[in-house]
Write a protein that holds these residues in place. Sequence first.
Motif, PDB file in Angstrom:
ATOM      1  N   UNK A   7      47.970  22.561  38.909  1.00 33.47           N
ATOM      2  CA  UNK A   7      46.700  21.965  39.314  1.00 33.47           C
ATOM      3  C   UNK A   7      45.576  23.004  39.428  1.00 33.47           C
ATOM      4  N   UNK A   8      45.831  24.214  38.923  1.00 33.82           N
ATOM      5  CA  UNK A   8      44.796  25.246  38.934  1.00 33.82           C
ATOM      6  C   UNK A   8      44.878  26.237  40.074  1.00 33.82           C
ATOM      7  N   UNK A   9      45.896  26.150  40.912  1.00 33.42           N
ATOM      8  CA  UNK A   9      46.058  27.136  41.993  1.00 33.42           C
ATOM      9  C   UNK A   9      46.736  28.387  41.442  1.00 33.42           C
ATOM     10  N   UNK A  10      46.420  29.537  42.031  1.00 35.03           N
ATOM     11  CA  UNK A  10      46.967  30.791  41.515  1.00 35.03           C
ATOM     12  C   UNK A  10      46.910  31.881  42.581  1.00 35.03           C
ATOM     13  N   UNK A  11      47.571  32.996  42.281  1.00 36.67           N
ATOM     14  CA  UNK A  11      47.551  34.171  43.149  1.00 36.67           C
ATOM     15  C   UNK A  11      47.422  35.403  42.264  1.00 36.67           C
ATOM     16  N   UNK A  12      46.745  36.425  42.773  1.00 39.92           N
ATOM     17  CA  UNK A  12      46.740  37.714  42.098  1.00 39.92           C
ATOM     18  C   UNK A  12      46.895  38.817  43.134  1.00 39.92           C
ATOM     19  N   UNK A  13      47.188  40.032  42.651  1.00 38.58           N
ATOM     20  CA  UNK A  13      47.353  41.184  43.541  1.00 38.58           C
ATOM     21  C   UNK A  13      46.261  42.203  43.228  1.00 38.58           C
ATOM     22  N   UNK A  14      45.765  42.862  44.280  1.00 40.73           N
ATOM     23  CA  UNK A  14      44.693  43.843  44.133  1.00 40.73           C
ATOM     24  C   UNK A  14      45.155  45.117  44.834  1.00 40.73           C
ATOM     25  N   UNK A  15      45.717  46.073  44.094  1.00 44.41           N
ATOM     26  CA  UNK A  15      46.218  47.292  44.735  1.00 44.41           C
ATOM     27  C   UNK A  15      45.091  48.257  45.083  1.00 44.41           C
ATOM     28  N   UNK A  16      45.353  49.140  46.030  1.00 46.20           N
ATOM     29  CA  UNK A  16      44.420  50.226  46.286  1.00 46.20           C
ATOM     30  C   UNK A  16      44.211  51.022  44.998  1.00 46.20           C
ATOM     31  N   UNK A  17      43.031  51.589  44.855  1.00 44.20           N
ATOM     32  CA  UNK A  17      42.713  52.302  43.621  1.00 44.20           C
ATOM     33  C   UNK A  17      43.662  53.468  43.381  1.00 44.20           C
ATOM     34  N   UNK A  18      43.915  54.254  44.400  1.00 44.44           N
ATOM     35  CA  UNK A  18      44.796  55.403  44.221  1.00 44.44           C
ATOM     36  C   UNK A  18      46.250  54.970  44.314  1.00 44.44           C
ATOM     37  N   UNK A  19      47.082  55.354  43.350  1.00 47.07           N
ATOM     38  CA  UNK A  19      48.512  55.015  43.434  1.00 47.07           C
ATOM     39  C   UNK A  19      49.257  55.827  44.480  1.00 47.07           C
ATOM     40  N   UNK A  31      48.895  55.301  47.515  1.00 45.79           N
ATOM     41  CA  UNK A  31      49.224  54.261  48.496  1.00 45.79           C
ATOM     42  C   UNK A  31      49.646  52.986  47.777  1.00 45.79           C
ATOM     43  N   UNK A  32      50.881  52.582  47.958  1.00 44.98           N
ATOM     44  CA  UNK A  32      51.368  51.349  47.349  1.00 44.98           C
ATOM     45  C   UNK A  32      51.132  50.195  48.317  1.00 44.98           C
ATOM     46  N   UNK A  33      49.862  49.834  48.446  1.00 46.66           N
ATOM     47  CA  UNK A  33      49.426  48.679  49.232  1.00 46.66           C
ATOM     48  C   UNK A  33      48.587  47.795  48.323  1.00 46.66           C
ATOM     49  N   UNK A  34      48.652  46.497  48.524  1.00 49.95           N
ATOM     50  CA  UNK A  34      47.878  45.579  47.687  1.00 49.95           C
ATOM     51  C   UNK A  34      47.491  44.344  48.484  1.00 49.95           C
TER      52      UNK A  34
END
Length: 521
Positions: free
Chosen positions: A118-130, A132-135
């Motif tokens: 139905x058009x719902x979705x998710x994406x991930x946005x990580x911190x620019x510097x690798x 830190x593995x946070x998103x």
Amino acid sequence: MPTVTFLGHAGVSVRAHAFHLLADPWLAPTGAFLGAWHQYPRNDHVDLGGLVDADWAAVSHEHLDHFDPWFIARLSARTRILIPRYPGPAFRERMLAAAGGRQVIEISPWEKFPLDNRGSWITVIPELSPMCHDAAFLIVADGRAILHCNDARLTAAQARRAKHLAGGRLDVMALQTSGASWHPICYEYPPEEMARVSMAKRIAKLRAAQRLVRQTAPELAVPFAGPPCFLDREVDHLNWVLHQETGAFCDPDVSVTWLREHLPAQRWELFKPGDVLDLDGGGITRDPVSARFDFADHFRDGYLREYATDRAAAIEGVLAEYPDPDASLFDRFVAHFDYLGGLSDYFLTQIDMTVRFEVTGPNGGVWDVDLSPEGVKVGEAGPGARPHYRITTAGRWLEGVLSGRIAWEDLLISFRLSLYRDPDVYNDHLVGLLKHANAPALQAVEAYETERDETERILVEADGHTYDIPRYCPHAGEDLSVGAVVADGRLHCLAHNFAFDLSTGKCVNARCVDLGSRKVS
């Protein structure tokens, strides 16, 4: 109508017409990080039966207050687990081990992953510097957008891109305002210095949240993702960090008060475990159990005493899983650092220091690890050595790291250790080597730090002078045109609180590449 139920800490439950998604649920009755951290306020009244049959469970990173193996093991076999695709394999491997055969799907940065038809979705946005593995997660459910920032320190440009991707509107933006770092609370500072550093980090965190929300103007902004509390005798003295005026961590109540004062036109709300937000109408249904909780200082001591009593047996069970080490501890410690030393010449060059480990308890000792461009040397501490870092912890916790049961970062965040550094300068690469401990992740950091385009520059004013500086922070790429403040001749990057002397370009509170500032008038 889509709803968001707040589960405590960074956990949320998103219910849409065709799916049910959980993000970063932390509900383990044993807390996290060697039983040191516990949900604050407690969330053990939340109905697990209404959560474990979710269609999706999204987990942002491997910190155990977000990645909860106890809860993952109780999910329905049909629940699909979504995680960000990071440069190294550590998080994927830990999740696969916890998932017990459940499907684990990695999502690439900014990839729109469909949640229904139905058009719902998710994406991930990580911190620019690798480093830190946070998103963050951007979730669009039945046309409503939730930017779930958890621990990720997004740049203003990333947050604005997320809003654009969601159609120009963020219905909810939930972001961390408390921090939960072992610095400064595990460091051996005099009381006055501890108070000064704690307040500086607290204000820097609030300013970073203010700046990000001002750049995106969500319909509703929500401070969340901490702080935790501490319940057993080894760590319960650390609950001073929760003091509303002087503590190192900001609770959501303090955060909302400060942020409403500094951004009065923005709508802010705080939520407790079980509270429900209607994304269409904006109405809030408060959980009756959580409604009895108060963040106020006068309420805390009695609350924590009862909480500690209730969890004592569970905590004791966790501690019992970590017996004292045998006589092979030192040999395995040497082998561990020999392995780490072979992963990245670049990291050894950036570290270039001696780290002293004071290991207490049976079969412990005082051991120096020299990490330099020439390699790694490990031995008994000598009288002439001058370590830059000193880390003191019990052998039982070190044994957990060497056996692979826990990661170095799990131990650091457990606060079951103390640290000292001379000079008092943070070394990001030392922490990075310990926490990643795998070649692909370290190679990604090296590529990021050595291949950046630093030609774009901006002008800043300080003390009547103009300085030409790179637009992007040399540490992790924050856009300094919107993500920094200048005071007392220094530029302070709000993303990770790195400070640079504009007259020399040198970082004054961490080991970092020079800013490359130039005085032009």
